[in-house]
Design an enzyme around this catalytic site. Structure first.
Site, PDB file in Angstrom:
ATOM      1  N   ASN A  90       0.832  -1.323  -0.053  1.00 37.09           N
ATOM      2  CA  ASN A  90      -0.075   0.051   0.044  1.00 37.09           C
ATOM      3  C   ASN A  90       0.891   1.371  -0.006  1.00 37.09           C
ATOM      4  OD1 ASN A  90      -1.823   2.062   0.629  1.00 37.09           O
ATOM      5  ND2 ASN A  90      -2.162   1.391   2.420  1.00 37.09           N
ATOM      6  N   LYS A  98      -0.078   4.229  -0.097  1.00 38.85           N
ATOM      7  CA  LYS A  98      -0.417   5.459   0.287  1.00 38.85           C
ATOM      8  C   LYS A  98      -0.205   6.778  -0.691  1.00 38.85           C
ATOM      9  CE  LYS A  98      -0.287   3.308   4.665  1.00 38.85           C
ATOM     10  NZ  LYS A  98       0.169   3.355   6.152  1.00 38.85           N
ATOM     11  N   HIS A 108      -9.618   1.001   5.321  1.00 38.42           N
ATOM     12  CA  HIS A 108      -8.155   1.032   5.965  1.00 38.42           C
ATOM     13  C   HIS A 108      -8.248   2.194   7.332  1.00 38.42           C
ATOM     14  CE1 HIS A 108      -4.065   2.617   6.387  1.00 38.42           C
ATOM     15  NE2 HIS A 108      -3.525   1.360   5.779  1.00 38.42           N
ATOM     16  N   GLU A 139      -6.525   4.433   8.013  1.00 35.64           N
ATOM     17  CA  GLU A 139      -6.556   6.049   7.555  1.00 35.64           C
ATOM     18  C   GLU A 139      -7.690   6.448   6.955  1.00 35.64           C
ATOM     19  OE1 GLU A 139      -2.747   5.452   5.506  1.00 35.64           O
ATOM     20  OE2 GLU A 139      -1.926   5.059   7.549  1.00 35.64           O
ATOM     21  N   GLU A 164      -5.279  -4.869  11.019  1.00 39.10           N
ATOM     22  CA  GLU A 164      -4.149  -4.080  11.111  1.00 39.10           C
ATOM     23  C   GLU A 164      -4.350  -3.031  12.301  1.00 39.10           C
ATOM     24  OE1 GLU A 164      -2.252  -2.583   7.023  1.00 39.10           O
ATOM     25  OE2 GLU A 164      -4.016  -1.580   7.193  1.00 39.10           O
ATOM     26  N   GLY A 196       2.792   2.213  10.641  1.00 42.55           N
ATOM     27  CA  GLY A 196       3.686   3.608  10.480  1.00 42.55           C
ATOM     28  C   GLY A 196       4.341   3.626  11.720  1.00 42.55           C
ATOM     29  N   SER A 207       3.485  -2.130  10.409  1.00 38.50           N
ATOM     30  CA  SER A 207       5.206  -2.237  10.370  1.00 38.50           C
ATOM     31  C   SER A 207       5.515  -3.626  10.103  1.00 38.50           C
ATOM     32  CB  SER A 207       5.404  -1.839  11.676  1.00 38.50           C
ATOM     33  OG  SER A 207       5.056  -0.370  12.058  1.00 38.50           O
ATOM     34  N   GLY A 260       2.979  -1.210   4.255  1.00 33.42           N
ATOM     35  CA  GLY A 260       2.888   0.391   3.944  1.00 33.42           C
ATOM     36  C   GLY A 260       4.411   0.667   3.542  1.00 33.42           C
ATOM     37  N   GLY A 261       5.218   1.398   4.579  1.00 33.89           N
ATOM     38  CA  GLY A 261       6.478   2.060   4.331  1.00 33.89           C
ATOM     39  C   GLY A 261       7.470   0.954   3.824  1.00 33.89           C
TER      40      GLY A 261
HETATM   41  P1  PGA Z   1       3.158   0.299   7.780  1.00 32.57           P
HETATM   42  O1  PGA Z   1       1.508   0.495   6.907  1.00 32.57           O
HETATM   43  O2  PGA Z   1       3.509  -1.050   6.850  1.00 32.57           O
HETATM   44  O3  PGA Z   1       3.705   1.544   7.045  1.00 32.57           O
HETATM   45  O4  PGA Z   1       2.790   0.356   9.188  1.00 32.57           O
HETATM   46  C1  PGA Z   1       0.719  -0.425   6.794  1.00 32.57           C
HETATM   47  C2  PGA Z   1      -0.824  -0.089   6.220  1.00 32.57           C
HETATM   48  O5  PGA Z   1      -0.976   1.088   6.772  1.00 32.57           O
HETATM   49  O6  PGA Z   1      -1.359  -0.895   5.509  1.00 32.57           O
END
Ligand code: PGA
Length: 256
Positions: A10, A12, A96, A98, A168, A174, A214, A235-236
């Site tokens: 993802n 973002k 999600h 966010e 999640e 994050g 993470s 994500g990251g």
């Molecule tokens: P992250 O994000 O791996 O940066 O923690 C995961 C996500 O929001 O799907």
């Protein structure tokens, strides 16, 4: 039953079309045809058409980060399931954290998006997860049950069987703080049991449930070794082809 793991990246609000092209051109030559898992990239809307063309007829699938509940109309700034499908998307994230916590998507909105995705022929990845204060107050399973009950309202078994779920925990997204393999396994087992109770045991057995929050190259294999974890929503660490592929390889080792 063996469920094929999925590793989903993802992005973002990251990457221009030029950066998307560079990522995909670096990724594709390194994707092994014998891969033990499905690979999915989830770029921002502005990169979807390009990504769809670059990924056509490859083993890498394309997803979107959100969608609107309606197929078309006067919804300035919104994108429909049909538009995503036309860009080559097969998957879409729904709910999600966010979207829920930054943009204020309610349970009812998330439910309407889930149903719009299904109606539009997309495979939803339905996201659930508790906040840190809810975990501290031992409300994790109550929060998950609530999000699942509201999210799957009026979703028939024939439709639910195509949905993936991503667990999640909000406190792990994050932050660099990953759920322990046991915490992730317990929550995902709870979700699978909920699906079995709500629908059928065989539907629950076949459903792919991912962990997100993470995920990094150094923790992906251990998470993937848990019996109920069927991959990762990243994500990251999905923003660079190298770390994304390291997670894919680690998940393959965990799965074997
Ligand atoms: P992250 O994000 O791996 O940066 O923690 C995961 C996500 O929001 O799907």
């Amino acid at each position: 039953m063996t469920r094929r793991p999925m590793i989903a990246g993802n992005w973002k609000m990251n990457k221009t079309p030029a950066e998307t092209r560079a990522f995909i051109e670096a990724l594709l030559p390194q994707v092994d045809a014998e891969l033990a898992c499905d690979l999915l990239v989830i770029p921002p809307y502005t990169s979807l058409d390009l990504a769809g063309r670059l990924l056509a007829d490859t083993g890498v699938r394309l997803g979107a980060q959100d969608l609107h509940t309606s197929p078309s109309g006067a919804f300035t700034g919104a994108i429909s399931a049909g538009m995503l499908d036309a860009c080559g998307c097969a998957y879409v994230l729904v709910g999600h954290s966010e979207r829920r916590h930054v943009f204020g998507d309610s349970d009812a909105t998330v439910n309407a998006k889930l149903r719009a995705a299904i109606a539009g022929g997309l495979t939803p990845i339905f996201c659930v997860g508790e906040r840190s204060e809810q975990r501290a107050a031992e409300q994790t399973t109550a929060v998950l049950a609530h999000q699942l009950t509201e999210g799957f309202a009026e979703v028939a078994a024939t439709e639910a069987s195509d949905v993936l779920i991503a667990y999640e925990p909000v406190w792990a997204i994050g932050t660099g703080e990953t759920a322990s393999p046991d915490q992730a396994q317990d929550a995902i087992r709870f979700i699978r049991n909920w699906v079995a109770d709500q629908y059928t045991a065989s539907l629950a057995e076949g459903m792919r449930i991912l962990y997100g929050g993470s995920v990094k190259p150094n923790n992906a294999a251990e998470l993937q070794r848990q019996p109920d974890i069927d991959g990762a929503l990243v994500g990251g660490a999905s923003l660079e082809p190298e770390s994304f592929l390291q997670i894919v390889q680690a998940a393959g080792r965990g799965a074997s």
